[in-house]
Design an enzyme around this catalytic site. Structure first.
Site, PDB file in Angstrom:
ATOM      1  CB  THR A  14      -0.922   0.004   1.228  1.00 46.50           C
ATOM      2  OG1 THR A  14      -1.726  -1.183   1.208  1.00 46.50           O
ATOM      3  CG2 THR A  14      -1.827   1.218   1.222  1.00 46.50           C
ATOM      4  NE  ARG A  46       6.829 -11.132  -0.496  1.00 47.99           N
ATOM      5  CZ  ARG A  46       6.239 -11.469   0.645  1.00 47.99           C
ATOM      6  NH1 ARG A  46       6.672 -12.527   1.327  1.00 47.99           N
ATOM      7  NH2 ARG A  46       5.225 -10.777   1.109  1.00 47.99           N
ATOM      8  CE  LYS A 107       6.449  -0.200  12.682  1.00 49.87           C
ATOM      9  NZ  LYS A 107       5.481  -0.032  11.578  1.00 49.87           N
ATOM     10  CB  VAL A 134       8.108   7.530  14.481  1.00 53.86           C
ATOM     11  CG1 VAL A 134       7.349   7.865  15.770  1.00 53.86           C
ATOM     12  CG2 VAL A 134       9.293   6.633  14.789  1.00 53.86           C
ATOM     13  N   GLY A 189      -9.194  -4.028   8.497  1.00 53.03           N
ATOM     14  CA  GLY A 189      -7.815  -3.889   8.049  1.00 53.03           C
ATOM     15  C   GLY A 189      -6.942  -3.053   8.959  1.00 53.03           C
ATOM     16  CD  GLU A 192      -0.841  -6.699   9.584  1.00 51.99           C
ATOM     17  OE1 GLU A 192      -1.122  -7.669   8.854  1.00 51.99           O
ATOM     18  OE2 GLU A 192      -0.536  -5.572   9.140  1.00 51.99           O
ATOM     19  CG  ASP A 203       3.964  -0.537  15.762  1.00 49.44           C
ATOM     20  OD1 ASP A 203       4.650  -0.642  14.737  1.00 49.44           O
ATOM     21  OD2 ASP A 203       3.246   0.458  16.008  1.00 49.44           O
ATOM     22  CE  LYS A 207       4.914   2.849  14.698  1.00 52.47           C
ATOM     23  NZ  LYS A 207       3.435   2.914  14.610  1.00 52.47           N
ATOM     24  N   GLY A 304      -1.563   4.278   7.114  1.00 53.50           N
ATOM     25  CA  GLY A 304      -2.288   4.442   5.857  1.00 53.50           C
ATOM     26  C   GLY A 304      -1.321   4.747   4.728  1.00 53.50           C
TER      27      GLY A 304
END
Length: 441
Positions: A14, A46, A107, A134, A189, A192, A203, A207, A304
């Protein structure tokens, strides 16, 4: 006119597709600001056959991103593969070794290898830029590294994961459980299939490690960060927080104190009146406490395709304009190894929810154990729904435990933990306590 800056994009998810789209649609604006064209010449992913909504026919295709990093037709690699090691690391390492600039949103990789890669980039006089790593579209890296160079930063904290903020917002607004909110986030979405990295705080920790280094001039040290996630937060905790004037957020917090650098990620109660408490949904926010500007809060999209791509392209415009700062604002060699302040030494207020046996003397017993550890209580609340009547078992304890909520004044975490261990040993509780730290303004 200067020669074009030739870009190789590694990873066409994305964000990668959005980077190419923005570079194409804003080409004239970018050239006007940088004095040279910025053009994509090569890509790597890929799957060649996947429809990404953009025309890739004019770009050289590399099945191996590391090979693209060595290509003479590329000046700058945009790494959007992800992952702390593997192809992402190999691609960046090879790009720097070949004297190419690097822009990345990775990150996890920077939290693990940032110091080494920054030193390598400095030796080659190439960029290692990571604004997109970040808080998505919020330009917090540039503000810390350049915009606040005249400030001594005291503390930096924020909402750095949109998934967690979305879940906590839904739990509050719709009285939903964590699991129900998580399922919705996965359908939309925002989360995950395996949400562990997000909801357990890792996560945010990666950061925070980068922000800490930029804020305090320290080596990146993700391993020293104390991490808790949000999976233990219940609707009752959300309700009690609201009644007490707080809102629960997953925060990453870094500050220097007398015991060293304190870095922590955990659910936190923040006053409803604070700016960061107003940030709902998938939005991110970062607050910087500094001596000159006092308090600065940045709010915006934390994820996003377009928001993250905007940050990537901002780094590319710096590279094109030859405005390449040191990755962490100072040379990698001058970053200091900070003394880590262990969580046991943390000082602050606490929300503590105990599920206690409903019998006389329990609240007094809890208060006594707190007093023995010199913990002052701001309030103590015990509630049972009007419809619920206790039914004693053979030991005289009620069959259904009831919540006992404590709010403490500032106390040391080690003392809080010691008091809770004694309360448990006394047989006053029916399950593990819930402990949420309070971050006051």
């Amino acid at each position: 006119m200067k020669e074009p800056l030739r870009i190789g994009v590694a990873g066409l998810g994305t964000v990668g597709a959005s980077v190419i789209r923005i570079l194409n649609t804003q080409a004239s604006l970018i050239e006007e600001k940088t004095g040279r064209p910025v053009v994509v010449t090569a890509v790597s992913a890929r799957d060649r056959s996947k429809d990404r909504g953009i025309d890739l026919s004019g770009y050289q295709w590399f099945d191996n991103a590391a090979d693209m990093a060595a290509s003479s037709d590329v000046d700058c690699i945009v790494e959007l593969i992800g992952g702390a090691d593997g192809m992402a690391y190999e691609t960046i390492e090879k790009a720097i070794a070949n004297g190419k600039h690097v822009v990345t949103a990775n990150k996890a990789l920077l939290a693990k290898h940032g110091l080494k890669l920054a030193a390598a980039a400095e030796k080659k006089d190439t960029a290692l830029a990571f604004e997109a790593s970040v808080a998505g579209g919020i330009p917090v890296i540039k503000i810390l590294r350049e915009g606040m160079s005249a400030n001594r930063i005291k503390r930096i904290y924020g909402i750095l994961n949109g998934t967690c903020n979305y879940i906590l917002s839904r739990m509050e607004n719709e009285r939903m459980t964590f699991q129900d909110c998580l399922k919705d986030a996965q359908k939309l979405g925002y989360a995950e299939a395996d949400p562990t990295f997000d909801v357990e705080g890792f996560d945010t920790a990666h950061k925070l490690a980068l922000l800490s280094s930029l804020a305090f001039g320290t080596e990146v040290d993700a391993d020293s960060i104390y991490v808790e996630g949000i999976s233990s937060i219940s609707p009752l905790d959300i309700t009690m927080a609201g009644e007490l004037g707080y809102r629960i957020k997953l925060l990453g917090v870094a500050e220097y104190g007398k015991n060293g650098l304190e870095q922590r990620v955990h659910p936190t109660m923040v006053p409803k009146t604070s700016a960061i408490a107003q940030v709902m949904g998938v939005t991110n926010a970062v607050t910087i406490d500094a001596d000159a500007v006092k308090e600065l809060t940045l709010i915006g999209p934390g994820a996003g395709g377009d928001a993250t791509a905007s940050a990537v392209v901002a780094d590319l415009t710096d590279v094109a304009a030859d405005a390449v700062p040191l990755p962490f604002g100072v040379s990698a060699a001058s970053l200091i190894k900070a003394t880590s302040a262990g969580m046991q030494l943390h000082q602050g207020g606490y929300y503590i929810r105990l599920m206690v046996h409903d019998r006389p003397g329990v609240a007094a017993g809890v208060a006594t154990r707190m007093a023995e550890e010199e913990i002052s209580l701001e309030s103590i609340l015990q509630k049972r729904p009007d419809s619920e009547q206790p039914s004693a078992d053979r030991t005289g304890r009620s069959g259904t435990p009831v919540p006992l909520v404590l709010i403490t004044y500032a106390a040391e975490e080690s003392r809080i933990r010691s008091a809770l261990a004694r309360i448990s040993a006394d047989g006053l509780t029916a399950e593990e306590p819930q402990l949420i730290r309070i971050e006051r303004e």
